[in-house]
Design an enzyme around this catalytic site. Structure first.
Site, PDB file in Angstrom:
ATOM      1  N   GLY A 108      -4.561  -4.304  -3.732  1.00  0.00           N
ATOM      2  CA  GLY A 108      -5.574  -3.273  -3.920  1.00  0.00           C
ATOM      3  C   GLY A 108      -4.860  -2.006  -4.305  1.00  0.00           C
ATOM      4  N   HIS A 109      -5.018  -1.579  -5.532  1.00  0.00           N
ATOM      5  CA  HIS A 109      -4.292  -0.414  -6.033  1.00  0.00           C
ATOM      6  C   HIS A 109      -5.295   0.686  -6.383  1.00  0.00           C
ATOM      7  CE1 HIS A 109      -0.942  -3.432  -7.377  1.00  0.00           C
ATOM      8  NE2 HIS A 109      -1.069  -3.352  -6.068  1.00  0.00           N
ATOM      9  N   LYS A 115       1.801   2.033  -5.118  1.00  0.00           N
ATOM     10  CA  LYS A 115       2.322   1.445  -6.366  1.00  0.00           C
ATOM     11  C   LYS A 115       1.380   1.745  -7.527  1.00  0.00           C
ATOM     12  CE  LYS A 115       2.377  -2.599  -4.374  1.00  0.00           C
ATOM     13  NZ  LYS A 115       2.139  -2.236  -2.971  1.00  0.00           N
ATOM     14  N   GLN A 171       1.938  -6.250  -3.400  1.00  0.00           N
ATOM     15  CA  GLN A 171       2.510  -6.444  -2.074  1.00  0.00           C
ATOM     16  C   GLN A 171       3.862  -5.708  -1.977  1.00  0.00           C
ATOM     17  OE1 GLN A 171       1.226  -9.679  -3.649  1.00  0.00           O
ATOM     18  NE2 GLN A 171      -0.635  -8.716  -2.959  1.00  0.00           N
ATOM     19  N   ASP A 197       0.811  -1.225   0.000  1.00  0.00           N
ATOM     20  CA  ASP A 197       0.000   0.000   0.000  1.00  0.00           C
ATOM     21  C   ASP A 197       0.840   1.269   0.000  1.00  0.00           C
ATOM     22  OD1 ASP A 197      -2.239  -1.659   0.100  1.00  0.00           O
ATOM     23  OD2 ASP A 197      -2.139  -1.744   2.292  1.00  0.00           O
TER      24      ASP A 197
HETATM   25  P1  GDP Z   1      -0.720   0.229  -3.529  1.00  0.00           P
HETATM   26  O1  GDP Z   1      -1.338  -1.027  -3.012  1.00  0.00           O
HETATM   27  O2  GDP Z   1       0.747   0.280  -3.314  1.00  0.00           O
HETATM   28  O3  GDP Z   1      -1.104   0.537  -4.952  1.00  0.00           O
HETATM   29  O4  GDP Z   1      -1.328   1.408  -2.651  1.00  0.00           O
HETATM   30  P2  GDP Z   1      -2.886   1.600  -2.269  1.00  0.00           P
HETATM   31  O5  GDP Z   1      -3.590   2.143  -3.459  1.00  0.00           O
HETATM   32  O6  GDP Z   1      -3.438   0.399  -1.613  1.00  0.00           O
HETATM   33  O7  GDP Z   1      -2.748   2.691  -1.112  1.00  0.00           O
HETATM   34  C1  GDP Z   1      -2.182   3.931  -1.340  1.00  0.00           C
HETATM   35  C2  GDP Z   1      -3.233   5.015  -1.016  1.00  0.00           C
HETATM   36  O8  GDP Z   1      -2.604   6.269  -0.909  1.00  0.00           O
HETATM   37  C3  GDP Z   1      -4.266   5.181  -2.110  1.00  0.00           C
HETATM   38  O9  GDP Z   1      -5.492   5.519  -1.519  1.00  0.00           O
HETATM   39  C4  GDP Z   1      -3.741   6.333  -2.955  1.00  0.00           C
HETATM   40  O10 GDP Z   1      -4.762   7.057  -3.597  1.00  0.00           O
HETATM   41  C5  GDP Z   1      -3.091   7.161  -1.892  1.00  0.00           C
HETATM   42  N1  GDP Z   1      -1.895   7.919  -2.326  1.00  0.00           N
HETATM   43  C6  GDP Z   1      -0.940   7.560  -3.220  1.00  0.00           C
HETATM   44  N2  GDP Z   1       0.035   8.501  -3.271  1.00  0.00           N
HETATM   45  C7  GDP Z   1      -0.305   9.452  -2.375  1.00  0.00           C
HETATM   46  C8  GDP Z   1       0.312  10.665  -1.946  1.00  0.00           C
HETATM   47  O11 GDP Z   1       1.396  11.041  -2.379  1.00  0.00           O
HETATM   48  N3  GDP Z   1      -0.340  11.383  -0.987  1.00  0.00           N
HETATM   49  C9  GDP Z   1      -1.518  10.989  -0.448  1.00  0.00           C
HETATM   50  N4  GDP Z   1      -2.074  11.724   0.489  1.00  0.00           N
HETATM   51  N5  GDP Z   1      -2.127   9.846  -0.834  1.00  0.00           N
HETATM   52  C10 GDP Z   1      -1.523   9.093  -1.774  1.00  0.00           C
HETATM   53  P1  IMO Z   2      -0.916  -4.249  -2.284  1.00  0.00           P
HETATM   54  O1  IMO Z   2      -0.530  -4.742  -3.638  1.00  0.00           O
HETATM   55  C1  IMO Z   2      -0.857  -4.783   2.024  1.00  0.00           C
HETATM   56  C2  IMO Z   2      -0.919  -8.894   3.509  1.00  0.00           C
HETATM   57  C3  IMO Z   2      -2.144  -9.350   4.266  1.00  0.00           C
HETATM   58  C4  IMO Z   2      -1.512 -10.328   5.234  1.00  0.00           C
HETATM   59  C5  IMO Z   2      -0.427 -10.975   4.383  1.00  0.00           C
HETATM   60  C6  IMO Z   2      -0.827 -12.297   3.771  1.00  0.00           C
HETATM   61  O2  IMO Z   2      -2.200  -3.504  -2.243  1.00  0.00           O
HETATM   62  O3  IMO Z   2       0.215  -3.514  -1.640  1.00  0.00           O
HETATM   63  P2  IMO Z   2      -2.430 -12.951   1.753  1.00  0.00           P
HETATM   64  O4  IMO Z   2      -3.898 -12.743   1.571  1.00  0.00           O
HETATM   65  O5  IMO Z   2      -1.584 -12.367   0.692  1.00  0.00           O
HETATM   66  O6  IMO Z   2      -2.080 -14.389   2.029  1.00  0.00           O
HETATM   67  O7  IMO Z   2      -2.093 -12.176   3.138  1.00  0.00           O
HETATM   68  O8  IMO Z   2      -0.124 -10.051   3.351  1.00  0.00           O
HETATM   69  N1  IMO Z   2      -1.181  -8.349   2.160  1.00  0.00           N
HETATM   70  C7  IMO Z   2      -1.105  -7.048   1.865  1.00  0.00           C
HETATM   71  N2  IMO Z   2      -0.891  -5.979   2.634  1.00  0.00           N
HETATM   72  N3  IMO Z   2      -1.008  -4.626   0.695  1.00  0.00           N
HETATM   73  C8  IMO Z   2      -1.201  -5.699  -0.110  1.00  0.00           C
HETATM   74  O9  IMO Z   2      -1.222  -5.593  -1.444  1.00  0.00           O
HETATM   75  C9  IMO Z   2      -1.296  -6.968   0.464  1.00  0.00           C
HETATM   76  N4  IMO Z   2      -1.511  -8.207  -0.017  1.00  0.00           N
HETATM   77  C10 IMO Z   2      -1.425  -9.041   1.033  1.00  0.00           C
HETATM   78  O10 IMO Z   2      -2.765  -8.291   4.930  1.00  0.00           O
HETATM   79  O11 IMO Z   2      -0.877  -9.622   6.282  1.00  0.00           O
HETATM   80 MG    MG Z   3      -2.862  -1.651  -1.781  1.00  0.00          MG
END
Ligand code: GDP
Ligand code: IMO
Ligand code: MG
Length: 429
Positions: free
Chosen positions: A40-41, A16, A223, A13
């Site tokens: 979850g992106h 990416k 991840q 998270d």
């Molecule tokens: P990922 O799994 O690595 O793609 O990240 P996620 O999308 O799960 O979580 C990142 C969250 O931070 C999302 O809600 C993005 O919209 C938000 N985000 C990304 N870059 C920034 C930033 O520079 N500032 C803020 N405030 N939010 C950001």
């Molecule tokens: P993105 O791509 C954050 C975590 C789960 C758990 C562990 C194992 O959005 O960064 P799993 O279901 O993969 O067997 O769970 O990994 N986990 C993540 N945490 N971002 C993710 O993906 C994750 N995908 C799995 O919360 O701790």
């Molecule tokens: Mg994510």
């Protein structure tokens, strides 16, 4: 270098999705190579917010998306996600999405086993997403998994289901969970087959042709390094390798094709699920970071644990992940904090470490050693150039570069696509 791989440098998270979407304007193809719909992106483009789990983030830019053989594909989740993003106006057709014919399928029994095992672990639970990721990868290495190509062979499906059910129903029964029936699973797979098969192909061939034609490939990691099944905080990890080297094996290209490795890290740190997190904050600052950063899981909806930036951890991720440049995200979330802490090592039972040791108990006992840095009073939110950043924010970034031993090549200052500062184009490296 023609290609770029984007990987997470913390526990996921990091943003990416946002970075991949931004970089995708410079790429021709975006490839997912590991993980599944546990990812979850979130991408914010003007008024639209896209939440992608399985589909490569490049689809939002209209770039060809490829799901590589290293991904575990839940066909139900795939089709539901395709329907969802189509309703948002995206084009997802066999012209814009290709799926490796040798990718592994996640079936309902995988999710059931994942959840039953987590329930049985009680206090020791990993905090998985419950989506069957671990059990599907187990079946892959145990050589009993059903693959995308099997959808074209009803006899193969029937045989493999016998083998799978012998294994899974035994386990499910032992855990007191409901078992599965072969005919219902077979009927459903045969029903899904005509919707999935048009996307299937040997993607290695397409990627080879693309490379020879000088196309740019962007590999999209899910991840993060600290969730890597080898290099992460085992057993509190996911079940795939998340390091950049996996981009090659997980899509069917050679290691030289991976190109520049861009690691993504937040300017602080979060984690969902259980497991060690030395710089975790249990005070008001932790709550503030969570509220400001909207730290709720895209997949689970669970509140993410929050803490200070752990430079020792990211330095380790830089080394084992092969990270050549860092994209630092969510700098804006730190705006207005008078003082910032950065983890530079650990104290474990009277000894000090510059890296996180591998042992479970050592990791759980690790106390962070902090360096205190001055915060900034101005705003970084929405900044699009270095000149827009307060001097102290630049100092923070510079100190992080030194500590993690990698240059910051990209900065993100809000969820919005264009609120990004490019320091060095990774495709030009
Ligand atoms: P990922 O799994 O690595 O793609 O990240 P996620 O999308 O799960 O979580 C990142 C969250 O931070 C999302 O809600 C993005 O919209 C938000 N985000 C990304 N870059 C920034 C930033 O520079 N500032 C803020 N405030 N939010 C950001
Ligand atoms: P993105 O791509 C954050 C975590 C789960 C758990 C562990 C194992 O959005 O960064 P799993 O279901 O993969 O067997 O769970 O990994 N986990 C993540 N945490 N971002 C993710 O993906 C994750 N995908 C799995 O919360 O701790
Ligand atoms: Mg994510």
């Amino acid at each position: 270098m023609a290609n770029v791989a984007v990987i997470g440098a913390q526990w996921g998270d990091e943003g990416k999705g946002k970075v991949v979407d931004w970089l995708a304007s410079r790429a021709d193809i975006v490839v997912r190579f590991q993980g599944g719909h546990n990812a979850g992106h979130t991408l914010v483009v003007g008024e639209q917010t896209y939440k992608l789990s399985l589909l490569p983030s490049g689809l939002v830019r209209g770039k060809l998306g490829v799901i590589g053989n290293g991904v575990v594909v839940d066909p139900e989740a795939l089709l539901a996600e395709i329907d969802r993003v189509r309703a948002q106006g995206l084009q997802v057709t066999p012209e814009t999405l290709r799926i490796a014919e040798n990718a592994i399928l996640i079936l309902p029994l995988h999710g059931a086993l994942d959840r039953a095992r987590e329930a049985a672990r009680g206090e020791q639970k990993i905090g998985t997403t419950g989506r069957g990721i671990g059990p599907a990868y187990e079946d892959k290495v145990a050589r009993r998994a059903i693959r995308v190509c099997d959808l074209a062979e009803p006899e193969t499906l029937a045989e493999k289901l016998d083998d799978l059910l012998l294994h899974h129903n035994t386990l499910l029964k032992g855990l007191g969970a409901d078992t599965f029936e072969k005919q219902a699973l077979l009927d459903r797979l045969l029903e899904l087959a005509p919707r999935v098969l048009p996307f299937a192909e040997p993607v290695w061939e397409r990627l080879d042709e693309a490379r020879r034609a000088g196309r740019r490939i962007l590999f999209e990691g899910a991840q993060a390094v600290m969730l890597d099944v080898d290099h992460g905080t085992y057993p509190y990890v996911t079940s795939s390798n998340t390091v950049a080297a996996t981009a090659a094996a997980g899509s069917g290209v050679g290691p030289a094709a991976v190109g520049f490795v861009l690691g993504i890290a937040k300017a602080y740190c979060t984690r969902v699920g259980a497991g060690p997190f030395p710089t975790e904050l249990h005070d008001g600052v932790g709550t503030l970071l969570g509220d400001r950063g909207h730290e709720f899981g895209t997949v689970t909806g669970r509140r993410r644990r929050c803490g200070w930036f752990d430079a020792a951890l990211v330095r380790q991720a830089v080394k084992v992940g092969g990270i050549q440049g860092l994209a630092l995200t969510k700098l804006d979330v730190l705006d207005g904090l008078a003082e910032l802490q950065v983890g530079v090592g650990y104290r474990i039972g009277g000894e000090t470490f510059r890296r996180l040791p591998a042992g479970m108990r050592a990791q759980a006992a690790a106390e962070p050693i902090y360096e205190t840095l001055e915060g900034w009073s101005g705003s970084t939110r929405g900044a699009r150039s270095w000149a827009d950043l307060p001097a102290q924010a630049i100092k923070y970034v510079r100190r992080i570069e030194e500590l993690v031993e990698a240059p910051v090549t990209l900065l993100s200052t809000s969820p919005e696509r264009d609120d990004t500062i490019l320091v060095r184009d990774p495709f030009e490296d």
